[in-house]
Design an enzyme around this catalytic site. Structure first.
Site, PDB file in Angstrom:
ATOM      1  N   TYR A 107       0.841  -1.196   0.000  1.00 13.19           N
ATOM      2  CA  TYR A 107       0.000   0.000   0.000  1.00 13.19           C
ATOM      3  C   TYR A 107       0.881   1.253   0.000  1.00 13.19           C
ATOM      4  CZ  TYR A 107      -3.391   3.403   1.944  1.00 13.19           C
ATOM      5  OH  TYR A 107      -4.188   4.484   2.176  1.00 13.19           O
ATOM      6  N   LYS A 156       1.197   4.403  -2.693  1.00  9.39           N
ATOM      7  CA  LYS A 156       0.934   5.776  -2.268  1.00  9.39           C
ATOM      8  C   LYS A 156       2.168   6.653  -2.473  1.00  9.39           C
ATOM      9  CE  LYS A 156      -3.390   5.816  -0.725  1.00  9.39           C
ATOM     10  NZ  LYS A 156      -4.425   6.638  -1.398  1.00  9.39           N
TER      11      LYS A 156
END
Lengths: 450, 245
Positions: free
Chosen positions: B150, B154
């Site tokens: 993740y 990002k």
């Protein structure tokens, strides 16, 4: 997606506490999933005081994310919304449009689902009754997984078992509510400083028909010649034209709330006899016999101004004790109870007394008579004292309020609600034979098997 | 001036939108769940008396992004603000052994944004006005073993928005990179997070609104995450790699 959090939960009184599996569902299917696995307790914002929204033996489902307005009929003031919508949402959205919650409890941080499950009452109970009088219908997820629409004509047995049913009949998903037309944000308030309970009961009779709102603050510490001193607050919604000039503009503007917080649990017993005595004396001294205009927020929600005001009761929490006694001999009963509380000496930080109207739901707390609400810090001796109050209440055919309660035992509860709990249980079993909806409160007072 | 929200189901998106709606801006809610979108729009319409539109949008259906962007600019020609919120946290452990999960994390948080955002950017660029806000994360500031799939997506998004900001500056289009810390949403619900550091969606939504209106470049929300990440970023890698983060 199912997600549970293990949280130490309590009601607003912070007593009792219990570790619970909590979910915050986004939709009804998620709750259906939980119903297949264990018992379920609906929870709103956790503003009931005791263990009504706790469930150690199952799952607590919070309604806070299901908080949408579904429709609004502006000409008739009928709003349809999901159960997680709060009184604050109602006020923020509809007051400027000229519509007010028809019945409001003493905090705006209550969900509609919670309000219905407690069948909440307000300062206008003697005229308007409780919230269920304004609930046109609601939908409820029942134990079978079906969503049932309930009203006075449709599934009416479930309707009357659910209002005041403490969340034990199902998970309310949405409701249709009739709002009250108002012309301003202000309440025309009349304050009467009174010397004793006799005077107060006379004034209830003299003024109650003329004022929509009526409630008295009662000094629960003063003894001797000051015993029973109180202040009666009477109010009506003010029309816009009658408002003093300085309030006229404000009444047409969006209200923005300013709040302060009690940042942590005050660790020592600040509420001792001295401070409570001084606080009660200060309230009485401060007030004068006046007629003035108060903004609704100040009038109805003075304690919301202090976020987490329950923190002043230290981490032990507080017990709210609210009783209702029948009209006949009501004064005598209130007098007996007050004498007991004064003698106990612990006093109540805030105590309010009010005349009540008729009963609605099967387990709804209010009925024609008088209600007295007090709060006591949890400490040695307080539970015994409350049990003694229970005995007096029972003696006068009265009862206490389940939404505030954390101490009733099964026997006392069943005496207080005799004839009612049996009727309620019949409907409960019809819709929920396996007690899929259960809670710590339900098990404590014998409405659900433990 | 209207606001387009991509990933309207998010509580952060709805909280930010509430600020726009209160100020009278029209809102176009876009997302995958049509029923949910129309519920949100109906609720906003009652609360704030603003016009709300809804449009189906699937971040991973790249082929339809062009048509989607054309549609929103047709139904709302004055569209001026775009808030890109969608994302997918996924499960780090699963992503390590199952590339489908890793792929989904990367695509939902990065590829999908690039695909849709480029088209919006081009339109704003040609109009020489507009404002784009992209939700990245503090997780992208430094990779950690507990969520680097993740976090890396990002991180890519942060760099992407940085470059886009640089490119669109001369056209008068603002690009805002938003880095929220822990927020109390269904994505984080049930995680053992330090209570004091978990912000409400309402607080984060307000920060986003203010930053978009002021035309800021990068914000951490709540603000103290700037300090936290400053410290986290300053730990030497030789030490950082030994930490259980």
């Amino acid at each position: 997606m199912k997600k549970l959090a293990e949280v130490e939960l309590s009601g607003f009184g912070k007593f009792p506490k219990a570790v619970c599996q909590v979910s915050r569902p986004l939709n009804i299917d998620e709750i259906r999933g939980y119903l297949n696995e264990s018992s379920v307790t609906p929870r709103g914002l956790g503003r009931s005081y005791g263990d009504a929204a706790l469930n150690e033996k199952g799952i607590v489902t919070e309604s806070v994310l299901m908080n949408r307005f579904l429709s609004f009929d502006e000409s008739r003031g009928i709003v349809k919304c999901e159960a997680g919508v709060t009184y604050k949402d109602l006020l923020d959205t509809f007051v400027l449009k000229g519509w007010f919650p028809p019945v409001t409890p003493g905090t705006k941080y209550v969900t509609i689902g919670g309000a219905i499950a407690s069948d909440v009452h307000g300062k206008n109970h003697h005229i308007d009754g409780s919230i269920s009088n304004f609930v046109k219908s609601f939908k409820i997820l029942s134990a079978s997984g079906e969503i049932l629409k309930c009203s006075r004509t449709q599934n009416s047995d479930l309707f009357w078992a659910t209002v005041g049913g403490m969340g034990l009949t199902g998970f309310i998903t949405e409701a249709e509510i009739q709002l009250k037309k108002v012309d301003s944000q202000y309440i025309n308030n009349k304050t009467l400083k009174l010397h004793n309970i006799d005077e107060l009961f006379e004034k209830f009779e003299e003024f109650n028909e003329d004022y929509l709102y009526s409630v008295a603050w009662l000094d629960t510490v003063a003894s001797g010649s000051k015993y029973g001193r109180n202040i009666l607050y009477l109010g009506n919604h003010s029309s816009y034209n009658k408002l003093p000039e300085k309030f006229k503009n404000k009444s047409r503007e969006r209200f923005i709330e300013k709040k302060i917080a009690v940042p942590f649990e005050i660790p020592f017993a600040t509420l001792n006899k001295l401070s409570v005595t001084m606080f009660n004396a200060a309230i009485y001294m401060k007030e004068k016999n006046v007629e003035d205009y108060l903004h609704y927020d100040k009038y109805f929600y003075p304690l919301d101004f202090i976020l987490n005001w329950n923190h002043i009761y230290s981490k032990n929490g507080l017990i709210q004790y609210q009783l209702n006694v029948p009209e006949e001999e009501g004064k005598e009963a209130i007098d007996k109870i007050l004498k007991k509380v004064v003698a106990y000496g612990g006093g109540s930080f805030l105590a309010v007394l009010k005349k009540m109207g008729d009963q609605n739901g099967i387990l709804s707390f209010p009925f024609k008579g008088y209600t007295l609400s007090m709060d006591f810090p949890v400490r040695k001796g307080v539970i015994q004292m409350c049990k003694q109050l229970d005995a007096i209440v029972l003696d006068y055919d009265g009862r206490t309020y389940l939404t505030k309660d954390s101490i009733l035992d099964e026997t006392t509860f069943k005496k207080m609600y005799d004839g009612l709990w049996q009727k309620w249980l019949e409907i409960k079993i019809k819709y929920d034979p396996y007690y899929k909806f259960s809670s710590n409160l339900g098990r404590r007072i014998g409405l659900c098997p433990s | 001036m209207p606001l387009l929200v991509l990933g309207a189901n998010s509580l952060i998106a709805q909280a930010a939108s509430a600020n726009f709606a209160e100020a009278g801006h029209e809102i176009i809610f876009a997302g995958r769940n049509k029923e949910e979108l129309s519920k949100i729009a109906g609720d906003f319409n009652i609360r704030y008396k603003v016009n709300c539109l809804t449009e189906y949008f699937d971040a991973l259906d790249y082929a339809n992004h062009r048509k989607f962007v054309e549609t929103v600019f047709t139904i709302s020609p004055e569209l001026n603000y775009a808030l890109i919120v969608f994302g997918y946290l996924g499960t780090q452990e699963k992503a390590q052994s199952d590339f489908t999960e890793a792929h989904k994390i990367i695509n939902s948080n990065y590829t999908g944004v690039v695909s849709a955002c480029e088209l919006i950017a081009a339109e704003f660029e040609s109009r020489k006005k507009g404002s784009i806000a992209i939700i990245s994360s503090v997780a992208g500031d430094r990779g950690r073993q507990s969520n680097y799939m993740y976090g890396s997506a990002k991180a890519g998004l942060s760099a992407y928005s940085q470059g886009l900001r640089n490119r669109l500056f001369k056209s008068g289009v603002n690009v805002l990179t938003i880095k929220p810390g822990f927020v109390d949403t269904p994505m984080t619900y049930g995680m053992p997070l330090p209570k004091l550091l978990v912000a409400s969606p309402k607080k984060v939504g307000k920060d986003i609104y203010k930053a978009m209106i002021k035309g800021k470049n990068v914000i951490y929300t709540p603000f103290y995450w700037w300090w936290i990440m400053k410290i986290v970023k300053s730990i030497p890698e030789t030490i950082f790699k030994k930490l259980k983060l």
